[in-house]
Design a protein around this motif. Structure first.
Motif, PDB file in Angstrom:
ATOM      1  N   VAL A 104     -54.247 -62.939 -33.399  1.00 34.08           N
ATOM      2  CA  VAL A 104     -54.302 -64.233 -34.072  1.00 34.08           C
ATOM      3  C   VAL A 104     -54.092 -64.001 -35.565  1.00 34.08           C
ATOM      4  O   VAL A 104     -54.626 -63.033 -36.127  1.00 34.08           O
ATOM      5  CB  VAL A 104     -55.683 -64.903 -33.830  1.00 34.08           C
ATOM      6  N   PRO A 105     -53.324 -64.864 -36.242  1.00 30.54           N
ATOM      7  CA  PRO A 105     -53.129 -64.684 -37.684  1.00 30.54           C
ATOM      8  C   PRO A 105     -54.454 -64.751 -38.446  1.00 30.54           C
ATOM      9  O   PRO A 105     -55.307 -65.587 -38.158  1.00 30.54           O
ATOM     10  CB  PRO A 105     -52.224 -65.865 -38.072  1.00 30.54           C
ATOM     11  N   LEU A 106     -54.613 -63.859 -39.405  1.00 30.73           N
ATOM     12  CA  LEU A 106     -55.792 -63.888 -40.262  1.00 30.73           C
ATOM     13  C   LEU A 106     -55.827 -65.170 -41.081  1.00 30.73           C
ATOM     14  O   LEU A 106     -54.798 -65.608 -41.619  1.00 30.73           O
ATOM     15  CB  LEU A 106     -55.780 -62.694 -41.217  1.00 30.73           C
ATOM     16  N   GLN A 107     -57.000 -65.775 -41.151  1.00 30.95           N
ATOM     17  CA  GLN A 107     -57.155 -66.953 -41.990  1.00 30.95           C
ATOM     18  C   GLN A 107     -57.336 -66.497 -43.441  1.00 30.95           C
ATOM     19  O   GLN A 107     -58.069 -65.535 -43.702  1.00 30.95           O
ATOM     20  CB  GLN A 107     -58.354 -67.772 -41.532  1.00 30.95           C
ATOM     21  N   PRO A 108     -56.697 -67.161 -44.382  1.00 31.03           N
ATOM     22  CA  PRO A 108     -56.715 -66.657 -45.767  1.00 31.03           C
ATOM     23  C   PRO A 108     -58.034 -66.820 -46.502  1.00 31.03           C
ATOM     24  O   PRO A 108     -58.262 -66.147 -47.510  1.00 31.03           O
ATOM     25  CB  PRO A 108     -55.613 -67.485 -46.445  1.00 31.03           C
ATOM     26  N   ALA A 109     -58.905 -67.712 -46.022  1.00 27.06           N
ATOM     27  CA  ALA A 109     -60.139 -67.943 -46.782  1.00 27.06           C
ATOM     28  C   ALA A 109     -61.273 -68.321 -45.848  1.00 27.06           C
ATOM     29  O   ALA A 109     -61.065 -68.735 -44.701  1.00 27.06           O
ATOM     30  CB  ALA A 109     -59.916 -69.043 -47.820  1.00 27.06           C
ATOM     31  N   LYS A 110     -62.502 -68.187 -46.372  1.00 26.48           N
ATOM     32  CA  LYS A 110     -63.697 -68.472 -45.576  1.00 26.48           C
ATOM     33  C   LYS A 110     -64.773 -69.049 -46.489  1.00 26.48           C
ATOM     34  O   LYS A 110     -64.862 -68.699 -47.666  1.00 26.48           O
ATOM     35  CB  LYS A 110     -64.180 -67.183 -44.916  1.00 26.48           C
ATOM     36  N   ARG A 111     -65.582 -69.927 -45.939  1.00 32.10           N
ATOM     37  CA  ARG A 111     -66.697 -70.498 -46.688  1.00 32.10           C
ATOM     38  C   ARG A 111     -67.977 -70.317 -45.871  1.00 32.10           C
ATOM     39  O   ARG A 111     -67.977 -70.548 -44.658  1.00 32.10           O
ATOM     40  CB  ARG A 111     -66.447 -71.973 -46.974  1.00 32.10           C
ATOM     41  N   THR A 112     -69.067 -69.905 -46.546  1.00 35.12           N
ATOM     42  CA  THR A 112     -70.334 -69.602 -45.877  1.00 35.12           C
ATOM     43  C   THR A 112     -71.411 -70.602 -46.295  1.00 35.12           C
ATOM     44  O   THR A 112     -71.558 -70.904 -47.486  1.00 35.12           O
ATOM     45  CB  THR A 112     -70.798 -68.183 -46.224  1.00 35.12           C
ATOM     46  N   LEU A 113     -72.153 -71.096 -45.299  1.00 32.33           N
ATOM     47  CA  LEU A 113     -73.248 -72.028 -45.542  1.00 32.33           C
ATOM     48  C   LEU A 113     -74.513 -71.528 -44.851  1.00 32.33           C
ATOM     49  O   LEU A 113     -74.425 -70.850 -43.816  1.00 32.33           O
ATOM     50  CB  LEU A 113     -72.923 -73.427 -44.996  1.00 32.33           C
TER      51      LEU A 113
END
Length: 474
Positions: free
Chosen positions: A221-230
């Motif tokens: 699966v293509p890597l997602q460019p960004a991530k957000r943590t909550l």
């Protein structure tokens, strides 16, 4: 057969096997074999020898030999499993270690796939895939050392399963060796294909009882460019579970949705300062991934869905440092558990998400009833709870109580339309409970399938399925 004659037969068999493999591929010294007799459970066995093949052809030869001589053979990776699935129960067992079959054979960027041998670690797959802009979604906690063969044997997923699924969804094809030494090739090199029965998904999760996997084609699966943590903290488990249901009902699916109950928070708070309110009853760790331009809106949607009357605190990380700070609490739990109870029982039961508060409440009652401390955490989006029973194995009374408690834990889970294992597998530890979850007709068919793949019953005998006389199969 006398004991001396039995030993002589085994010696002759291992000597013959050595002539097939060569000195460097067969261990017979008990000191060398000892470390292959246990996994990450509390169980221990002793194999008569350990085979270390380096090719598919060698695996075929080993299994064909063992089939002829009715010698039990147990395929094994790095032994990170927790259910005793790779522990030998017969003194004449051969361990088939696949650790030397550790090559990545091909990465096909255009078709989003990777072909690997079973001894490759999950981490190696992720690192190699990342060089091409991809990843393989299954991510068990032990990814740094666990092997792809082991991931497939247990269908081990990890936190990302809430969005991306399990190894069954991300394995296109397999090459494997049946119990009588035949080679089978399952699946396709394409993402669509309906020819014949789906043997690929059948072998995944079968714990080496049907065939030994020697090659796997993984869907990337293509890597997602960004991530957000909550991080969200709640007054009680009911509020947290309602938040989980709300999150999973809206369009943005988190890539991670983890939880800790009050017992887990209390333990972490005792180990190190955490800033968690004393009245906190549950915690959710949430991550979303996607394009950077989408993340703020996605995080806002998740925050809105996670907000209810029981919410005490919501934090959204704005930097890598804040991400680490939010995750430190969750990461400190496992070391704390090991320090407090190094021989704890860790079960990975699953219930419908809506019934998580009910299960946690029942677990609190069982803890009080049996005098066994229970700490829960896990993958909230799947209803997958890691139920940790803390006890002293050197105390006979605690041993008795913890086993009675575990029996009631499983019974409670099944009464809630749950399952006794989400990703740790069955092995020996849970085998005798399988007949309580599956109906007799299904078990009978499974025994028949086992017979077709492994006519002599040499592949990991006694694991995964209860004996026919227990399960009601003929």
């Amino acid at each position: 057969m006398t004991n001396a004659a039995d030993k002589d037969r085994v010696h002759r068999l291992t000597r013959s096997l050595g002539s097939i493999l060569g000195e460097q591929e067969l261990l017979t010294d008990p000191a060398d074999c000892y470390s292959y007799g246990y996994d990450n459970s509390t169980l221990q066995g002793m194999p008569v020898a350990v085979a270390l093949p380096e090719s598919h052809q060698a695996v075929c030869a080993i299994i064909a030999f063992c089939n002829r001589h009715r010698m039990p053979v147990i395929a094994r990776g790095q032994g990170t499993g927790t259910t005793g699935a790779t522990v030998p129960t017969d003194a004449h067992s051969l361990i088939l270690s696949l650790q030397r079959m550790n090559r990545i054979l091909r990465i096909d960027r255009d078709n989003r796939l990777m072909v690997v041998q079973p001894g490759v670690t999950n981490q190696q797959v992720q690192q190699s895939a990342a060089t091409q802009g991809f990843f393989w979604p299954p991510d068990p906690t032990s990814s740094a050392i666990c092997t792809i063969g082991g991931n497939l044997a247990y269908n081990s997923a990890g936190p990302r399963a809430v969005k991306y699924g399990t190894p069954r969804e991300y394995t296109l094809a397999l090459t494997a060796v049946t119990g009588d030494g035949r080679t089978i090739r399952t699946g396709t090199q394409t993402t669509k294909g309906v020819v014949g029965y789906d043997l690929t998904r059948l072998l995944i999760g079968s714990e080496g009882t049907l065939a030994v996997i020697t090659e796997a084609t993984l869907k990337l699966v293509p890597l997602q460019p960004a991530k957000r943590t909550l991080r969200a903290i709640y007054a009680d488990m009911h509020s947290a579970a309602q938040a989980v249901a709300n999150i999973m009902a809206q369009p943005v699916t988190p890539c991670t949705l983890e939880f800790m109950d009050k017992g887990a928070l209390t333990m972490v708070r005792a180990e190190a300062p955490s800033g968690i309110p004393s009245r906190a009853g549950a915690l959710l760790m949430i991550e979303v991934d996607g394009m950077e331009s989408q993340l703020e809106q996605m995080a806002d949607q998740i925050s809105a869905a996670a907000s209810n009357e029981g919410l005490l605190d919501m934090r959204v990380a704005q930097s890598a440092q804040e991400v680490n700070e939010l995750w430190n609490l969750r990461k400190s739990l496992s070391p704390a558990l090991r320090r407090v109870a190094p021989k704890k029982i860790n079960e990975d039961v699953v219930v419908p998400v809506s019934r998580m508060p009910e299960l946690v409440a029942q677990l609190e009652q069982l803890s009080a009833k049996h005098g066994i401390q229970i700490v829960n955490f896990g993958h909230a989006g799947n209803g997958n709870l890691h139920v940790n029973l803390l006890y002293d194995p050197n105390d006979p009374q605690q041993n008795t109580r913890v086993n009675l408690c575990l029996e009631e834990v499983f019974a409670t889970v099944l009464a809630m339309d749950g399952t006794i294992s989400g990703e740790h597998g069955i092995g020996l530890v849970k085998r005798d409970w399988v007949a309580r979850e599956l109906d007799p007709v299904s078990l009978s068919l499974m025994h028949a399938i086992k017979q077709q793949f492994d006519p002599a019953g040499i592949l990991n005998p006694g694991k995964t399925l209860p004996p026919a006389d227990i399960s009601g199969s003929e």
